[in-house]
Design a protein around this motif. Structure first.
Motif, short mmCIF file in Angstrom:
data_model
loop_
_atom_site.label_atom_id
_atom_site.label_comp_id
_atom_site.label_asym_id
_atom_site.label_seq_id
_atom_site.Cartn_x
_atom_site.Cartn_y
_atom_site.Cartn_z
N LEU A 110 -10.59 6.71 -16.18
CA LEU A 110 -9.23 7.34 -16.61
C LEU A 110 -9.42 7.83 -18.17
CD1 LEU A 110 -6.55 4.87 -15.21
CD2 LEU A 110 -7.09 7.33 -14.80
N THR A 111 -10.26 7.41 -19.11
CA THR A 111 -10.50 7.94 -20.37
C THR A 111 -11.16 9.11 -20.25
OG1 THR A 111 -10.72 5.66 -21.16
CG2 THR A 111 -11.55 7.32 -22.54
N VAL A 112 -12.27 9.29 -19.42
CA VAL A 112 -12.70 10.69 -19.20
C VAL A 112 -11.74 11.61 -18.82
CG1 VAL A 112 -14.51 11.55 -17.63
CG2 VAL A 112 -15.16 9.45 -18.61
N VAL A 113 -10.96 11.26 -17.63
CA VAL A 113 -10.04 12.16 -17.28
C VAL A 113 -9.17 12.82 -18.54
CG1 VAL A 113 -7.79 12.56 -15.90
CG2 VAL A 113 -10.02 11.29 -15.03
N MET A 114 -8.73 11.64 -19.29
CA MET A 114 -7.98 12.15 -20.40
C MET A 114 -8.56 13.17 -21.36
SD MET A 114 -6.67 9.95 -23.70
CE MET A 114 -8.28 9.80 -24.08
N ILE A 115 -9.84 12.83 -21.61
CA ILE A 115 -10.86 13.69 -22.59
C ILE A 115 -10.87 15.03 -22.08
CG2 ILE A 115 -12.86 14.05 -23.37
CD1 ILE A 115 -13.21 10.92 -23.76
N ILE A 116 -11.05 15.20 -20.52
CA ILE A 116 -11.06 16.33 -19.97
C ILE A 116 -9.85 17.13 -20.14
CG2 ILE A 116 -11.47 17.56 -17.59
CD1 ILE A 116 -13.50 15.46 -16.83
N GLN A 117 -8.65 16.43 -20.00
CA GLN A 117 -7.33 16.83 -19.98
C GLN A 117 -7.21 17.46 -21.32
OE1 GLN A 117 -4.68 13.79 -18.62
NE2 GLN A 117 -4.49 14.82 -16.62
N LEU A 118 -7.57 16.78 -22.39
CA LEU A 118 -7.12 17.00 -23.70
C LEU A 118 -8.26 18.30 -24.13
CD1 LEU A 118 -7.26 13.88 -26.05
CD2 LEU A 118 -5.08 15.35 -25.39
N ALA A 119 -9.48 18.47 -23.38
CA ALA A 119 -10.22 19.45 -23.86
C ALA A 119 -9.80 20.80 -23.29
CB ALA A 119 -11.69 19.14 -23.19
N THR A 120 -9.21 20.69 -21.95
CA THR A 120 -8.76 21.78 -21.35
C THR A 120 -7.50 22.45 -21.68
OG1 THR A 120 -8.40 20.42 -19.34
CG2 THR A 120 -10.23 21.49 -19.45
N GLN A 121 -6.90 21.46 -22.48
CA GLN A 121 -5.55 21.78 -22.65
C GLN A 121 -5.38 23.01 -23.92
OE1 GLN A 121 -3.02 20.06 -21.48
NE2 GLN A 121 -1.53 21.32 -22.38
N THR A 122 -5.10 24.14 -23.61
CA THR A 122 -5.06 25.32 -24.54
C THR A 122 -3.63 25.76 -24.53
OG1 THR A 122 -5.95 26.60 -22.93
CG2 THR A 122 -7.56 25.83 -24.60
N PRO A 123 -2.93 26.04 -25.62
CA PRO A 123 -3.26 25.48 -26.84
C PRO A 123 -2.91 23.97 -27.26
CG PRO A 123 -1.25 26.68 -26.98
CD PRO A 123 -1.55 26.74 -25.43
N LEU A 124 -3.58 23.31 -27.64
CA LEU A 124 -3.69 22.02 -28.12
C LEU A 124 -2.78 21.61 -29.20
CD1 LEU A 124 -5.19 19.63 -26.94
CD2 LEU A 124 -6.44 19.38 -28.88
N MET A 125 -1.28 21.46 -28.51
CA MET A 125 -0.19 21.21 -29.14
C MET A 125 -0.03 19.69 -29.31
SD MET A 125 2.49 24.08 -28.23
CE MET A 125 2.37 23.91 -26.44
N PHE A 176 -2.75 1.20 -17.60
CA PHE A 176 -1.82 -0.33 -17.09
C PHE A 176 -1.51 -0.30 -15.77
CE2 PHE A 176 1.89 -2.60 -17.09
CZ PHE A 176 1.51 -3.80 -17.47
N SER A 177 -1.06 0.78 -15.22
CA SER A 177 -0.37 0.67 -13.78
C SER A 177 -1.54 0.49 -12.83
CB SER A 177 0.51 1.71 -13.56
OG SER A 177 -0.25 3.12 -13.55
N THR A 178 -2.80 1.26 -12.99
CA THR A 178 -4.00 1.24 -12.16
C THR A 178 -4.56 -0.11 -12.22
OG1 THR A 178 -4.27 3.61 -12.68
CG2 THR A 178 -5.98 2.50 -11.66
N LEU A 179 -4.77 -0.59 -13.57
CA LEU A 179 -5.31 -1.98 -13.70
C LEU A 179 -4.63 -2.98 -12.87
CD1 LEU A 179 -6.65 -2.22 -17.31
CD2 LEU A 179 -7.74 -1.68 -15.15
#
Lengths: 325, 109
Positions: free
Chosen positions: A99-114, A130-133
């Motif tokens: 999930l952390t990797v997914v988040m980083i990818i989401q952040l990286a592909t978020q343009t513009p990064l607001m 939390f919910s997944t665990l």
């Protein structure tokens, strides 16, 4: 005798047919009748209800009696607990990393990064973890609770799941061809996540139709990677064949990455993002496409570097193992 | 209060292992649960019914005992007897017990 019958059936209600309920009921009834008879003899008068009540009181509540017959007072018993803990740790670890990797990818592909988007993504990441665990914990407990009750004692030894640690292993030189298990587990987890991302499981709407043409090839490489890793995990050492497979696979990865690097517009900017770009924006649609092409290029170059390192390592390993022979 | 409770727990733990040996040793001739209970009690070993009956079933499940239902005085009774497997391990258990006793005797002297 009526009280004894009712008492026995009360105990029976608290037992499972699987435990041999009928048998236990029968044995309990015969025991209680024996005891009652003995008491009547001692008292010198036929058994009456008061005697029955006294006897049942001493014997204990149906709940207590049923509990003594319960062979599984545990949800997950000591037999399966070590492997349960191991799997739980592995899954928690994998879920958190994934999930952390997914988040980083989401952040990286978020343009513009607001700022607001970042808060949303990070917030989403925390809730998702939390919910997944919690869900994963539930499923694992459920699975093991079922295993506890269905897997017969034979065949499963606690020792099988515990590493037999030998202090002598400290003195031994590590095997030159030994695989690094932790690396393999990481690789498997990440490759699975990669498979999930490029096949659209996480619904990240950034891959263009041009990218989709590469998906079958990427899938092939990823699946070979996972199969190879699982095989290595079981075998624990590299050999000539696995090294050759590794070399072929890494070469394929590099070729694929180079072709993709020379292909423009692998990513698209989702429509809703395009609609939200103000006309006055200094970057504009062109700018977004340039940024997305650039980030793809960075990822691909990273892949090429990593694959080359792996390729060289496998090659050196192959040569060294031949020299040793 | 806590002390009596922990004392009781330790005593219970101590006895638990002994009951298996006691039951196996008495079942070279077949007995039903209640008669075994009385026989143990006559020899000074008081065992709770709630401990003995489930234990007998468990030992049977482990193949150390065998059981058969018999109808006696219009009452069905489940008779237990030591199995071939049980006969094999009983001497080993006895030896183990003797060793424990001699070690502990020395230790506690």
């Amino acid at each position: 005798m009526k009280l004894i019958d009712r008492y026995v059936s009360e105990v029976g209600k608290r037992l499972l047919a699987l435990q041999g309920r009928e048998d236990i009921e029968k044995e309990l009834r015969s025991t209680l009748e024996d005891m009652l008879e003995e008491r009547a003899e001692k008292a010198g008068k036929p058994a009456d209800e008061a005697m029955e009540i006294e006897l049942l009181k001493e014997y204990g509540s149906p709940d207590e009696v049923a509990t003594t017959y319960n062979p599984h007072p545990y949800l997950i018993g000591p037999r399966l607990f070590p492997i349960f803990l191991k799997i739980l740790k592995l899954v928690f670890f994998g879920v958190t990393i994934g999930l952390t990797v997914v988040m980083i990818i989401q952040l990286a592909t978020q343009t513009p990064l607001m700022g607001s988007a970042v808060t949303e993504i990070v917030g989403g990441w925390i809730t998702k973890i939390f919910s997944t665990l919690v869900a994963a914990f539930g499923y694992i407990v459920l699975t093991f609770a079922i295993l506890e009750r269905t897997v017969p004692d034979l065949g499963i030894n606690k020792e099988d799941f515990e590493d037999k640690w030998d202090p002598a292993s400290l003195a031994k030189e590590p095997h030159p061809d030994a695989v690094k298990r932790i690396d393999l587990i990481f690789e498997i987890v990440f490759t699975f996540i990669g498979l999930a991302i490029i096949n659209g499981i996480f619904n990240i709407p950034i891959f263009s139709d041009i990218f989709r043409q590469f998906v079958p090839w990427i899938n092939t490489v990823f699946i070979i990677e996972i199969l190879l890793d699982i095989y290595l995990l079981r075998k624990a050492v590299w050999d000539t064949i696995t090294r050759i497979v590794k070399i072929v696979m890494e070469t394929g990865t590099i070729v694929l990455a180079v072709i993709m690097l020379r292909t423009p517009n692998l990513l698209t900017v989702p429509n809703e993002v395009l609609e939200n770009i103000p006309d006055t924006s200094s970057i504009g649609v062109e700018g977004f496409l340039r940024i997305s092409n650039l980030s793809v290029a960075i990822v691909l170059i990273f892949v090429i570097v990593v694959a080359s390192v792996e390729l060289i390592k496998a090659g050196i390993g192959l040569i060294k193992s031949y020299r040793r022979k | 209060m806590a002390n009596t409770e922990s004392l009781e727990n330790v005593v219970l733990e101590l006895r638990r292992g002994v009951i298996v040996l006691a039951a196996l040793s008495q079942l070279s001739a077949e007995q039903y649960g209640y008669s075994l209970l009385k026989q143990l009690s006559d020899q000074g070993l008081e065992v709770d019914q709630g401990t003995l009956y489930p234990l007998l079933r468990r030992l049977e499940g482990q193949g150390l005992l065998e059981s058969v239902w018999k109808l006696e005085e219009a009452r069905p009774r489940r008779y237990y007897i030591i199995s071939a497997e049980g006969k094999k391990i009983l001497p080993k258990l006895k030896k183990e017990w003797a060793d424990i006793v001699s070690v502990m005797k020395k230790m506690l002297a």
